[in-house]
Design an enzyme around this catalytic site. Structure first.
Site, short mmCIF file in Angstrom:
data_model
loop_
_atom_site.label_atom_id
_atom_site.label_comp_id
_atom_site.label_asym_id
_atom_site.label_seq_id
_atom_site.Cartn_x
_atom_site.Cartn_y
_atom_site.Cartn_z
N HIS A 159 -3.65 -4.88 -0.48
CA HIS A 159 -3.17 -5.47 0.76
C HIS A 159 -3.13 -7.00 0.62
O HIS A 159 -4.16 -7.66 0.77
CB HIS A 159 -4.08 -5.09 1.92
CG HIS A 159 -3.98 -3.66 2.33
ND1 HIS A 159 -3.06 -3.23 3.26
CD2 HIS A 159 -4.65 -2.56 1.91
CE1 HIS A 159 -3.18 -1.92 3.41
NE2 HIS A 159 -4.14 -1.49 2.60
N CYS A 180 0.84 -1.20 0.00
CA CYS A 180 0.00 0.00 0.00
C CYS A 180 0.88 1.26 0.00
O CYS A 180 1.61 1.48 -0.95
CB CYS A 180 -1.00 -0.04 1.16
SG CYS A 180 -2.38 1.13 0.95
N GLU A 195 -2.00 -9.07 2.70
CA GLU A 195 -2.30 -9.67 4.00
C GLU A 195 -3.81 -9.74 4.25
O GLU A 195 -4.25 -10.45 5.16
CB GLU A 195 -1.60 -8.89 5.12
CG GLU A 195 -2.24 -7.59 5.53
CD GLU A 195 -1.94 -6.42 4.61
OE1 GLU A 195 -2.28 -5.28 4.99
OE2 GLU A 195 -1.38 -6.63 3.51
#
Length: 216
Positions: free
Chosen positions: A196, A88, A198
């Site tokens: 993202h 990001c 994750e």
């Protein structure tokens, strides 16, 4: 092998660490994943991850506040050529400069400016929040085996700005949000994702696993 996640006051550190731990499970040779504010730990790490959430200038200020961290990052990534993943705003910081509210210098690893996205469809809201497929621009080891294209898996985005790269060869993938949005950039041993990983479920874990295996 040690992977260091930089804690500079901005980023989903817990989520990033858990995702790296999950992706690394059973991976031979990966000794530990550490979250650190210490440039010496970053300097000794085999891989470095720079998350980031918030405004470009605030994130750059937070990074600069860690004495010696920018120098350690530069030496590890540019001089020692160790793998780096920016997430990001961590990816945006790879750019020449950011233009979010004020003009702020980036790390200068990817030529280009971080600019506000401007969808052609005025009904599309900013920030861009949600799930998008990715259109590959060129091949890269970290993208190997990932389900890309219009029928591929989705990645999770939350952003208002993206990296408008000066060189087409630095763009690995784009998303479509009323026009092309830079989704992944890469140059030498550094790679960055606007989305993202994750938070992108199986797709994100697969990308992180590829990053941990990557031997540039």
């Amino acid at each position: 092998m040690t992977a260091a996640i930089i804690d500079y006051g901005s980023g989903n550190l817990h989520s990033a660490a858990k995702a790296l731990e999950c992706a690394a499970r059973g991976m031979e040779g990966l000794q530990r994943i550490v979250v650190t504010r210490d440039p010496d730990v970053v300097f000794r790490a085999d891989r470095v991850v720079l998350p980031g959430v918030g405004a470009f200038a605030d994130c750059r200020r937070g990074l600069d506040a860690l004495d010696g961290m920018v120098q350690a990052l530069t030496e590890v990534v540019r001089d020692k050529a160790r793998p780096f993943l920016g997430i990001c705003v961590g990816m945006q910081l790879m750019a020449t400069r950011g233009k979010e509210h004020v003009t702020t210098d980036g790390l200068g690893w990817i030529a280009g400016d971080v600019e506000r996205i401007s969808p052609r469809d005025e009904s599309l809201k900013i920030p861009h929040m949600g799930w998008n497929t990715l259109d590959p621009a060129r091949e890269h080891p970290v993208l190997e085996g990932l389900p890309l294209g219009p029928k591929g898996r989705h990645a999770y985005f939350v952003h208002s700005y993206h990296l408008n790269a000066a060189n087409e060869t630095d763009v690995l993938a784009r998303a479509d949000y009323g026009g092309p949005v830079t989704a992944i950039v890469g140059k030498d041993t550094a790679i960055g994702t606007q989305f993202h990983p994750e938070k992108s479920q199986r797709f994100g874990l697969a990308l992180i696993a590829n990053f941990l295996r990557w031997k540039p």
